[in-house]
Design a protein around this motif. Structure first.
Motif, PDB file in Angstrom:
ATOM      1  N   LYS A  42       0.831  -1.208   0.000  1.00 29.11           N
ATOM      2  CA  LYS A  42       0.000   0.000   0.000  1.00 29.11           C
ATOM      3  C   LYS A  42       0.867   1.260   0.000  1.00 29.11           C
ATOM      4  O   LYS A  42       0.531   2.254  -0.652  1.00 29.11           O
ATOM      5  N   LEU A  43       1.992   1.212   0.699  1.00 27.74           N
ATOM      6  CA  LEU A  43       2.923   2.341   0.672  1.00 27.74           C
ATOM      7  C   LEU A  43       3.522   2.489  -0.725  1.00 27.74           C
ATOM      8  O   LEU A  43       3.675   3.612  -1.230  1.00 27.74           O
ATOM      9  N   GLY A  83       4.951   9.573  -6.918  1.00 30.80           N
ATOM     10  CA  GLY A  83       6.394   9.709  -7.073  1.00 30.80           C
ATOM     11  C   GLY A  83       7.076  10.138  -5.791  1.00 30.80           C
ATOM     12  O   GLY A  83       8.106  10.810  -5.810  1.00 30.80           O
ATOM     13  N   LEU A  84       6.519   9.723  -4.679  1.00 31.00           N
ATOM     14  CA  LEU A  84       6.947  10.194  -3.361  1.00 31.00           C
ATOM     15  C   LEU A  84       8.443  10.026  -3.109  1.00 31.00           C
ATOM     16  O   LEU A  84       9.103  10.933  -2.616  1.00 31.00           O
ATOM     17  N   LEU A  85       9.015   8.897  -3.442  1.00 35.71           N
ATOM     18  CA  LEU A  85      10.392   8.603  -3.054  1.00 35.71           C
ATOM     19  C   LEU A  85      11.438   9.103  -4.031  1.00 35.71           C
ATOM     20  O   LEU A  85      12.625   9.097  -3.709  1.00 35.71           O
ATOM     21  N   TYR A  86      11.053   9.548  -5.208  1.00 36.59           N
ATOM     22  CA  TYR A  86      12.054  10.068  -6.136  1.00 36.59           C
ATOM     23  C   TYR A  86      11.833  11.531  -6.513  1.00 36.59           C
ATOM     24  O   TYR A  86      12.681  12.154  -7.117  1.00 36.59           O
ATOM     25  N   SER A  87      10.721  12.086  -6.144  1.00 33.26           N
ATOM     26  CA  SER A  87      10.442  13.481  -6.471  1.00 33.26           C
ATOM     27  C   SER A  87      11.139  14.394  -5.476  1.00 33.26           C
ATOM     28  O   SER A  87      11.116  14.155  -4.276  1.00 33.26           O
ATOM     29  N   LYS A 131      -2.398  15.370  -0.633  1.00 32.09           N
ATOM     30  CA  LYS A 131      -2.896  14.035  -0.972  1.00 32.09           C
ATOM     31  C   LYS A 131      -1.969  12.950  -0.443  1.00 32.09           C
ATOM     32  O   LYS A 131      -2.428  11.930   0.073  1.00 32.09           O
ATOM     33  N   VAL A 132      -0.669  13.161  -0.582  1.00 35.29           N
ATOM     34  CA  VAL A 132       0.314  12.194  -0.074  1.00 35.29           C
ATOM     35  C   VAL A 132       0.198  12.082   1.439  1.00 35.29           C
ATOM     36  O   VAL A 132       0.167  10.979   1.992  1.00 35.29           O
TER      37      VAL A 132
END
Length: 65
Positions: free
Chosen positions: A9-10, A18-22, A32-33
């Motif tokens: 889910k994460l 794109g949480l981990l590379y943005s 939203k994140v």
């Protein structure tokens, strides 16, 4: 919820935003994140995978009523 379910889910949150590379998220996407991660943590808590003590490690986010 198992650690595998939590991680899948994460990963879905990451894949959508794109949480981990943005290196930068616009304000609307950031909200939203944040909401998605909080919902995931609460779901894990409700499923018994996270204790109250664990949730309390997130300062200023959760509180016990």
């Amino acid at each position: 919820m198992t650690i595998n379910q939590f991680t899948k889910k994460l990963a879905a949150i990451h894949n959508e935003y794109g949480l981990l590379y943005s290196d930068m998220l616009d304000q609307e996407t950031l909200f939203k994140v944040q909401d998605s991660i909080i919902e995931l943590l609460l779901e894990a808590h409700n499923d018994g995978a996270l204790s109250n003590n664990t949730l309390m490690q997130f300062n200023h986010i959760f509180k016990i009523k």
